[in-house]
Design a protein around this motif. Structure first.
Motif, PDB file in Angstrom:
ATOM      1  N   UNK A 118       0.830  -1.196   0.000  1.00 47.90           N
ATOM      2  CA  UNK A 118       0.000   0.000   0.000  1.00 47.90           C
ATOM      3  C   UNK A 118       0.872   1.256   0.000  1.00 47.90           C
ATOM      4  N   UNK A 119       0.433   2.250  -0.752  1.00 51.34           N
ATOM      5  CA  UNK A 119       1.144   3.513  -0.881  1.00 51.34           C
ATOM      6  C   UNK A 119       0.231   4.635  -0.398  1.00 51.34           C
ATOM      7  N   UNK A 120       0.741   5.450   0.514  1.00 55.61           N
ATOM      8  CA  UNK A 120      -0.014   6.582   1.049  1.00 55.61           C
ATOM      9  C   UNK A 120       0.796   7.853   0.852  1.00 55.61           C
ATOM     10  N   UNK A 121       0.176   8.880   0.294  1.00 57.00           N
ATOM     11  CA  UNK A 121       0.869  10.149   0.074  1.00 57.00           C
ATOM     12  C   UNK A 121       0.086  11.290   0.719  1.00 57.00           C
ATOM     13  N   UNK A 122       0.818  12.242   1.272  1.00 59.67           N
ATOM     14  CA  UNK A 122       0.252  13.477   1.829  1.00 59.67           C
ATOM     15  C   UNK A 122       0.973  14.656   1.189  1.00 59.67           C
ATOM     16  N   UNK A 123       0.209  15.632   0.720  1.00 52.08           N
ATOM     17  CA  UNK A 123       0.785  16.801   0.066  1.00 52.08           C
ATOM     18  C   UNK A 123       0.172  18.071   0.627  1.00 52.08           C
ATOM     19  N   UNK A 124       1.045  18.980   1.045  1.00 52.32           N
ATOM     20  CA  UNK A 124       0.645  20.313   1.476  1.00 52.32           C
ATOM     21  C   UNK A 124       1.205  21.312   0.463  1.00 52.32           C
ATOM     22  N   UNK A 125       0.400  22.280   0.048  1.00 47.15           N
ATOM     23  CA  UNK A 125       0.860  23.173  -1.007  1.00 47.15           C
ATOM     24  C   UNK A 125       0.243  24.553  -0.848  1.00 47.15           C
TER      25      UNK A 125
ATOM     26  N   UNK B  73       8.316  -6.397   5.006  1.00 41.82           N
ATOM     27  CA  UNK B  73       9.415  -5.517   4.632  1.00 41.82           C
ATOM     28  C   UNK B  73       9.395  -4.259   5.492  1.00 41.82           C
ATOM     29  N   UNK B  74      10.540  -3.600   5.549  1.00 48.75           N
ATOM     30  CA  UNK B  74      10.645  -2.363   6.301  1.00 48.75           C
ATOM     31  C   UNK B  74       9.849  -1.262   5.613  1.00 48.75           C
ATOM     32  N   UNK B  75       9.157  -0.447   6.391  1.00 49.70           N
ATOM     33  CA  UNK B  75       8.398   0.672   5.834  1.00 49.70           C
ATOM     34  C   UNK B  75       9.353   1.674   5.196  1.00 49.70           C
ATOM     35  N   UNK B  76       8.961   2.170   4.026  1.00 49.59           N
ATOM     36  CA  UNK B  76       9.755   3.171   3.308  1.00 49.59           C
ATOM     37  C   UNK B  76       9.012   4.497   3.353  1.00 49.59           C
ATOM     38  N   UNK B  77       9.694   5.546   3.786  1.00 45.45           N
ATOM     39  CA  UNK B  77       9.103   6.880   3.875  1.00 45.45           C
ATOM     40  C   UNK B  77       9.962   7.865   3.094  1.00 45.45           C
ATOM     41  N   UNK B  78       9.326   8.625   2.214  1.00 45.69           N
ATOM     42  CA  UNK B  78      10.016   9.631   1.422  1.00 45.69           C
ATOM     43  C   UNK B  78       9.378  10.993   1.652  1.00 45.69           C
ATOM     44  N   UNK B  79      10.200  12.012   1.804  1.00 49.39           N
ATOM     45  CA  UNK B  79       9.702  13.373   1.951  1.00 49.39           C
ATOM     46  C   UNK B  79      10.328  14.280   0.907  1.00 49.39           C
TER      47      UNK B  79
ATOM     48  N   UNK C 281      12.678  12.734 -14.730  1.00 50.88           N
ATOM     49  CA  UNK C 281      12.978  11.770 -13.666  1.00 50.88           C
ATOM     50  C   UNK C 281      11.870  11.817 -12.622  1.00 50.88           C
ATOM     51  N   UNK C 282      11.414  10.649 -12.197  1.00 50.84           N
ATOM     52  CA  UNK C 282      10.331  10.585 -11.224  1.00 50.84           C
ATOM     53  C   UNK C 282      10.745   9.699 -10.050  1.00 50.84           C
ATOM     54  N   UNK C 283      10.371  10.102  -8.872  1.00 53.84           N
ATOM     55  CA  UNK C 283      10.505   9.244  -7.696  1.00 53.84           C
ATOM     56  C   UNK C 283       9.153   8.563  -7.508  1.00 53.84           C
ATOM     57  N   UNK C 284       9.101   7.263  -7.791  1.00 53.47           N
ATOM     58  CA  UNK C 284       7.853   6.517  -7.773  1.00 53.47           C
ATOM     59  C   UNK C 284       7.893   5.523  -6.632  1.00 53.47           C
ATOM     60  N   UNK C 285       6.991   5.670  -5.682  1.00 52.12           N
ATOM     61  CA  UNK C 285       7.005   4.810  -4.508  1.00 52.12           C
ATOM     62  C   UNK C 285       6.735   3.343  -4.840  1.00 52.12           C
ATOM     63  N   UNK C 286       6.032   3.090  -5.938  1.00 59.34           N
ATOM     64  CA  UNK C 286       5.757   1.713  -6.331  1.00 59.34           C
ATOM     65  C   UNK C 286       7.033   0.958  -6.669  1.00 59.34           C
ATOM     66  N   UNK C 287       8.082   1.675  -7.098  1.00 58.76           N
ATOM     67  CA  UNK C 287       9.321   1.086  -7.562  1.00 58.76           C
ATOM     68  C   UNK C 287      10.409   1.322  -6.526  1.00 58.76           C
ATOM     69  N   UNK C 288      11.147   0.282  -6.174  1.00 56.14           N
ATOM     70  CA  UNK C 288      12.259   0.412  -5.237  1.00 56.14           C
ATOM     71  C   UNK C 288      13.488   0.902  -6.009  1.00 56.14           C
TER      72      UNK C 288
ATOM     73  N   UNK D   7       5.146  20.633   0.271  1.00 54.84           N
ATOM     74  CA  UNK D   7       5.789  19.567   1.038  1.00 54.84           C
ATOM     75  C   UNK D   7       5.010  18.283   0.800  1.00 54.84           C
ATOM     76  N   UNK D   8       5.707  17.233   0.440  1.00 53.22           N
ATOM     77  CA  UNK D   8       5.058  15.949   0.209  1.00 53.22           C
ATOM     78  C   UNK D   8       5.694  14.857   1.028  1.00 53.22           C
ATOM     79  N   UNK D   9       4.870  13.906   1.439  1.00 48.19           N
ATOM     80  CA  UNK D   9       5.360  12.759   2.209  1.00 48.19           C
ATOM     81  C   UNK D   9       4.698  11.508   1.670  1.00 48.19           C
ATOM     82  N   UNK D  10       5.498  10.507   1.339  1.00 47.14           N
ATOM     83  CA  UNK D  10       4.975   9.251   0.832  1.00 47.14           C
ATOM     84  C   UNK D  10       5.444   8.088   1.678  1.00 47.14           C
ATOM     85  N   UNK D  11       4.549   7.130   1.892  1.00 42.08           N
ATOM     86  CA  UNK D  11       4.862   5.955   2.702  1.00 42.08           C
ATOM     87  C   UNK D  11       4.492   4.707   1.913  1.00 42.08           C
TER      88      UNK D  11
END
Length: 415
Positions: free
Chosen positions: A156-163, A192-198, A308-315, A182-186
């Motif tokens: 599951x992928x969850x994203x939060x965006x403030x703009x 597997x270990x949870x991955x968090x990107x900001x 270039x894209x940072x895509x949470x679906x892809x490691x 500001x964006x945050x993706x989980x």
């Protein structure tokens, strides 16, 4: 000061919100309905300050897990609801609320059953006649692309965006604008270990805008984001603080010629550098969308992009994506519409997941999809959509190739 240029950007955000919550049924969700008012032959329905919808759909997919061998079919059912509210608060201040939720049920792979949702709240503010902008928050929660996991794993992928954005009019045509985001993706995967990107982004720009809303300008964007290194590459967490800086300077334009031609695009130079790992990128990037209406009942749409894209679906730290898309939409009557869309997308990225490919492998892949959709509005605000997809992926990595066929139907009722 509500301008067509800003309105188009807000519309694009709304379409993105809708598509993120309903990936599997994209063919029917992306149909251009005659009642939307985009075909000159048919006037749009009256736009009310609120709308609510409920829908139900079913899809058959011949290769639900996108495997290269032993493809397994499945049936997927969707039940959803959503709505929007556009409310003027006081004076020129307005609030837009959007939300939708969808329950997805898999016939064979029931472990993938999930509830996806998306929501956004945007304050459209104005101060005087020359200063306007937005302030908002959006959240999405969805299943990661099964084409990346290739397993019946509920990632599951969850994203939060403030703009926040602002535009200042200098005279009749000049505009200065800026924005902060500001964006945050989980990414949550069982076992597997949870991955968090900001990400943190600042944007400034200047435009020349005509009385018709056409615009040309220059924009500069700076972003900083997290790029955590997987355990497979860095078992001792030596690069635990790895992140990236991205800079982009672009020429941007938006153009509308009556009802026959619409264009929005950007082209520029993008540089992305990482603090710890040598996976930098520097090159020309672009994105353009054009719609040509050769007749009152036909729309020809073309899209091209490279970025270039940072895509949470892809490691992976990022995916360099380059593609084109083309498709006509034709509404022979006010109740019937057909749409055809072809997408060819080339992707390059370095694997950071041993389940996909040996860590450090450069993956080079091409994804091709053709989609045919048919829509019928038997009466006002009742929409019946049918879709047929055919797609494949060619990859330089064993086990990543696939092909599939999917057929779907969806019924939506709107109030």
């Amino acid at each position: 000061m509500r301008r067509p240029y800003l309105s188009r950007l807000l519309l694009a955000g709304s379409l993105l919100l809708a598509s993120n919550a309903a990936q599997a049924f994209e063919t029917v969700d992306a149909l251009v309905w005659p009642s939307d008012g985009r075909f000159p032959a048919y006037p749009p329905e009256v736009i009310y300050p609120y709308s609510v919808f409920v829908e139900a759909g079913a899809m058959y997919d011949s290769n639900i897990l996108r495997t290269s061998a032993n493809a397994e079919p499945d049936n997927v059912f969707r039940f959803g609801a959503g709505g929007r509210v556009d409310q003027r608060i006081y004076g020129r201040q307005a609030l837009r609320l959007e939300a939708r939720g969808d329950s997805y049920l898999f016939d064979k792979f029931s472990d993938l059953n999930h509830f996806a949702y998306a929501g956004a709240a945007t304050w459209l503010w104005e101060i005087g006649n020359d200063f306007a902008g937005t302030l908002g928050y959006a959240r999405t929660h969805r299943l990661a692309s099964l084409a990346e996991t290739q397993q019946a794993i509920k990632r599951m992928v969850t994203t939060d965006d403030f703009y926040g954005t602002g535009a200042w009019r200098l005279g009749p045509h000049a505009r200065l604008r800026g924005g902060l985001a500001y964006g945050r993706g989980v990414r949550d995967t069982p076992g597997e270990e949870r991955v968090t990107l900001g990400t943190r982004t600042a944007t400034v720009g200047a435009d020349w805008v005509t009385n018709l809303g056409n615009a040309i300008g220059i924009e500069h964007r700076q972003s900083r984001g997290d790029a955590p290194v997987s355990v497979g590459i860095d078992p001792n967490s030596t690069f635990g603080s790895n992140d990236y800086k991205e800079r982009e300077t672009s020429l941007v334009a938006a153009y509308v010629s009556g009802v026959t031609l619409r264009f929005a695009g950007r082209v520029g130079r993008t540089t992305r550098t990482y603090t710890d790992l040598p996976n930098n990128f520097s090159g020309t990037t672009y994105r353009g969308l054009a719609e040509w209406l050769p007749g009152n009942k036909t729309i020809l749409a073309f899209e091209a992009y490279r970025e270039p894209r940072a895509i949470l679906d892809v490691a992976a730290s990022h995916v360099l994506t380059q593609g084109i898309a083309f498709g006509p939409s034709w509404a022979p009557t006010a109740k019937i519409v057909t749409g055809l869309r072809f997408v060819n997308e080339h992707r390059r990225f370095i694997s950071a997941d041993a389940n996909v490919a040996p860590v450090g492998t450069l993956l080079d892949e091409t994804v091709r999809t053709i989609r045919l959709g048919i829509g019928w509005e038997p009466q006002r605000l009742l929409q019946v959509g049918l879709g047929l997809d055919r797609g494949n992926r060619d990859s330089n990595t064993l086990g990543r190739n696939y092909n599939y066929t999917a057929a779907m139907a969806n019924v939506r009722v709107i109030w």
